[in-house]
Design a protein around this motif. Structure first.
Motif, PDB file in Angstrom:
ATOM      1  N   CYS A 166       3.772   3.293   4.581  1.00 27.22           N
ATOM      2  CA  CYS A 166       4.485   3.260   5.835  1.00 27.22           C
ATOM      3  C   CYS A 166       6.090   3.645   5.430  1.00 27.22           C
ATOM      4  CB  CYS A 166       4.698   1.679   6.087  1.00 27.22           C
ATOM      5  SG  CYS A 166       5.350   0.568   4.889  1.00 27.22           S
ATOM      6  N   CYS A 215       7.095  -1.614   7.044  1.00 27.59           N
ATOM      7  CA  CYS A 215       6.624  -3.036   7.214  1.00 27.59           C
ATOM      8  C   CYS A 215       7.579  -4.054   6.605  1.00 27.59           C
ATOM      9  CB  CYS A 215       5.298  -3.054   6.707  1.00 27.59           C
ATOM     10  SG  CYS A 215       5.260  -3.102   4.995  1.00 27.59           S
ATOM     11  N   CYS A 218       0.840  -1.179  -0.094  1.00 25.59           N
ATOM     12  CA  CYS A 218      -0.141   0.073  -0.100  1.00 25.59           C
ATOM     13  C   CYS A 218       0.800   1.324  -0.119  1.00 25.59           C
ATOM     14  CB  CYS A 218      -0.817   0.079   1.106  1.00 25.59           C
ATOM     15  SG  CYS A 218      -0.218   0.274   2.811  1.00 25.59           S
TER      16      CYS A 218
HETATM   17  S1  FES Z   1       3.414  -1.120   2.125  1.00 22.50           S
HETATM   18 FE1  FES Z   1       1.317  -1.339   3.371  1.00 22.50          FE
HETATM   19  S2  FES Z   1       2.141  -0.970   5.427  1.00 22.50           S
HETATM   20 FE2  FES Z   1       4.087  -1.113   4.495  1.00 22.50          FE
END
Ligand code: FES
Ligand code: SF4
Ligand code: SF4
Ligand code: SF4
Ligand code: SF4
Ligand code: SF4
Ligand code: SF4
Lengths: 228, 134, 300
Positions: free
Chosen positions: A50, A68, A47
């Motif tokens: 982070c 992450c 996504c």
């Molecule tokens: S890429 Fe989605 S939380 Fe790290």
């Protein structure tokens, strides 16, 4: 965690914390007691929520990574970058043409690129970011869309760019233009869209909506994937 | 008659800074005017290239408000003609940079309309942004 | 002298967008006169204008990065000439200036190499060469021998602009009295005229936000060419070409009595004289249609 867990020292926003060795940066944050509202999402590397910048012991380089996916090291300095400010011009894709002039109008900052390659160094996805920015200046929109394909909009490139380019929004536009005007058209897709419109799958979708969680998951994991 | 030139403290600093940034010994200019005589842009300028040299030499920081440094297009006509082997194009660049480095742009990059974008070649836009944005 | 010069070629962004006719004519004409242009596998915009301050090393990074790729081509044996061939006058000037700067300053070279740690170091072994210079090396007389369709009676104003002649240490010929473009014009059978505005600046990047300046300068240049007997102007710079050719639209708006004049890339004339097909000349890309003039001279 057991007592024998090895611990490492990290600096989160400048303060020292002992966290379990092998933690990801996000885990380290949470272990240290931070509650992340922004700055984390899928925890799977998809996504881009982070974005993190860090420096490791004995290395002058400021690195970028996904919190992450990046494992902490001893004496690491860490900061989260939950959001990178960036304006998004509004456009109607139907009014645009897939060439350099569109970017000149909507993202003129692209033409400020000094080819320093800092963006590429910063990208956690190992994208040749400079190359896609440069592809646009050279009029190669399809190339830009292709090179930037893996971009997850974490924003780290834009944060480091001395020319203040918002690479990820530029990539989005290149990909949209590619999809709309340049990619080879797929007949199968048109057939399928027509079927959907004609309600061929309405019944199936209705059934799925009423399914139990478990059954839905099974259906998903046991789905047939055809690769032609 | 030899004149004694008095520089203000600030002005002396300014001269030093521009000399360093441009790499030119501006005080060597003897105001012959050759640069202004050959400059193809002189009609568009408010002060002449040789006056830029003079004002900077005297530490007159108002030179930064003149249009001239923005009009100078680094065509190097003066560069190859100065009998003192000075390079006004470098002094212009140093003056522009002095402004630009305060994060002040001299062009609004969002002003390029759709019609203009369709006409303008990359080479024009890249060079204008290099010269006019910080 | 090698029969066939196989040389790394740096196009620059504009030859890939609005000046495609410049590139295609150069490549195809090159093949006929013994120049094989091998495009750098990877390159970036050089920045167009060279940074003129004593610091600002960042702005020299773009040219130097391109030299790294040219060195790699040499090492891989992809070329038999290790220089870098450039067509666009502004790229030529900028790349040559930056090259000179780092070659003469090992500290600057090191700073830039250190910064570009993802790439190989630049060793400083590349020299920049312009298409005109390469033709001169081959010999304009040799080129003249290859011409199949001499451009008889075509009177050409050779426009050097700024970037091929200034500063002196970058120039491809004598700064005040150059002949290299005129020699080229003669070699393709056309007639070079003598004129005053051959190296007067066309207004450069002011074309973006101060078109008046460009309109005045371009008009002066074109009128000088006409007064001196020219029927067309040639250039090797896509910015000059835009200012002298496309901006005639604005000149006409201001002065309806203005008489237009075609502007060519020099390689287009070379391509015509070598008898290449229209697709390799790219006359569609010229703003003022040069076809009536060429028809009148029985050249197309
Ligand atoms: S890429 Fe989605 S939380 Fe790290
Ligand atoms: S291109 Fe930029 S926004 Fe996209 S993943 Fe790489 S660093 Fe993140
Ligand atoms: S960081 Fe910005 S200026 Fe540097 S190469 Fe990337 S896009 Fe260009
Ligand atoms: S190197 Fe760093 S500290 Fe020095 S001027 Fe550049 S950004 Fe600033
Ligand atoms: S030509 Fe040189 S010496 Fe003469 S006024 Fe200009 S800068 Fe000064
Ligand atoms: S470099 Fe600037 S000052 Fe010198 S002649 Fe050209 S425009 Fe005029
Ligand atoms: S715009 Fe002026 S400086 Fe640039 S190449 Fe043309 S004549 Fe030379």
């Amino acid at each position: 965690m057991s007592d024998t867990q090895e611990m490492v020292n990290v600096y989160i926003m400048g303060e020292s914390y002992m966290v379990p060795d092998g933690s990801t940066i996000i885990m380290a944050f949470e272990y240290a007691g931070f509650q992340l509202k922004k700055g984390v999402g899928c925890r799977e590397g998809y996504c881009g929520a982070c974005a993190t910048v860090y420096r490791e012991k004995g290395d002058y380089k400021l690195k970028g990574g996904l919190g992450c996916q990046t494992v902490v090291t001893d004496e690491m300095y860490i900061a989260q970058i939950p959001f990178v400010p960036a304006e998004k011009p509004i456009y109607d894709i139907d009014d645009l043409q897939p060439d350099t002039s569109t970017f000149m109008e909507l993202y003129p900052s692209v033409f400020r690129c000094v080819s320093c390659n800092t963006c590429t160094k910063a990208c956690p996805q190992d994208i040749q970011v400079m190359d896609y920015v440069q592809a646009i200046i050279k009029g190669d929109i399809a190339g830009a869309a292709d090179i930037s394909f893996d971009c997850i909009r974490c924003g780290l490139c834009a944060l480091r760019c001395p020319a203040e380019i918002v690479q990820f929004n530029v990539a989005t536009l290149a990909q949209r233009l590619y999809g709309k005007y340049l990619s080879p058209k797929n007949e199968q897709l048109n057939i399928r869209v027509k079927e959907v419109e004609e309600g061929k799958y309405d019944e199936e979708i209705k059934n799925m909506k009423n399914m139990e969680d478990r059954a839905l998951k099974d259906l998903y994991f046991n789905r047939e994937i055809k690769i032609s | 008659m030899p004149k004694k030139i008095k520089l203000t403290d600030n002005g002396a600093e300014f001269l030093k800074q521009i000399e360093k940034l441009s790499g030119e010994t501006i005080t060597m200019c003897d105001q012959c005017g050759t640069c202004s005589g050959g400059c193809p842009f002189v009609e568009e300028m408010d002060i002449m290239p040789s006056q830029i040299m003079r004002m900077t030499m005297l530490g007159q920081m108002e030179v930064l408000d003149s249009k001239t440094m923005w009009i100078c297009a680094s065509c190097f006509t003066c560069t190859v003609r100065c009998p003192r082997l000075l390079d006004v194009s470098k002094v212009s660049e140093a003056l522009r940079q002095t402004k630009l480095r305060q994060a002040i742009d001299n062009i609004n990059i969002d002003d390029i309309s759709k019609e203009e974008a369709e006409e303008l070649p990359s080479i024009a836009v890249v060079s204008a942004f290099r010269k006019f944005t910080s | 002298m090698k029969d066939n010069i196989k040389i790394p070629y740096f196009p620059g962004c504009t030859l890939k967008t609005t000046a495609k006719n410049f590139e295609i004519s150069a490549i195809e004409a090159g093949k006929k006169i013994g120049i094989e242009m091998v495009e750098l596998p990877k390159w970036n915009c050089c920045g167009v204008v060279s940074s003129l301050t004593s610091d600002d090393l960042m702005k020299h990074m773009a040219p130097i990065r391109n030299f790294v790729h040219a060195e790699e081509m040499g090492e891989q044996g992809l070329v038999n000439d290790k220089r870098m061939l450039i067509l666009c006058s502004m790229c030529f000037n900028t790349m040559k200036s930056s090259n000179k700067r780092v070659k003469g300053n090992s500290e600057d070279m090191k700073s830039i190499n250190d910064f570009m740690y993802l790439e190989k170091d630049y060793e400083g072994t590349v020299d920049v060469v312009h298409y005109f210079e390469l033709m001169k090396e081959i010999g304009f007389d040799k080129i003249a021998e290859k011409i199949t369709k001499p451009l008889k009676d075509l009177k050409i104003a050779s426009y050097y602009g700024c970037m091929l002649l200034r500063p002196k240490d970058i120039a491809i010929d004598d700064t005040e009295a150059p002949t290299i473009i005129e020699d080229f014009v003669s070699s393709v059978g056309a007639e070079p005229i003598a004129w005053d505005a051959m190296s007067r600046c066309c207004g450069s990047y002011h074309t973006v936000n101060n078109t008046d300046i460009v309109v005045n300068l371009a008009k002066g240049i074109i009128e000088n060419a006409r007064k001196s007997g020219a029927e067309a102007i040639i250039t090797s710079c896509p910015l000059c070409a835009f200012n002298l050719d496309n901006r005639q639209k604005l000149i006409l708006e201001k002065d309806p009595n203005f008489k237009t004049m075609p502007v060519f890339y020099f390689t287009q004339l070379l391509a015509i004289a070598l008898g290449l097909e229209e697709e390799f000349i790219g006359l569609d890309g010229n703003y003022i249609d040069p076809r009536p003039l060429l028809k009148e001279k029985n050249l197309i």
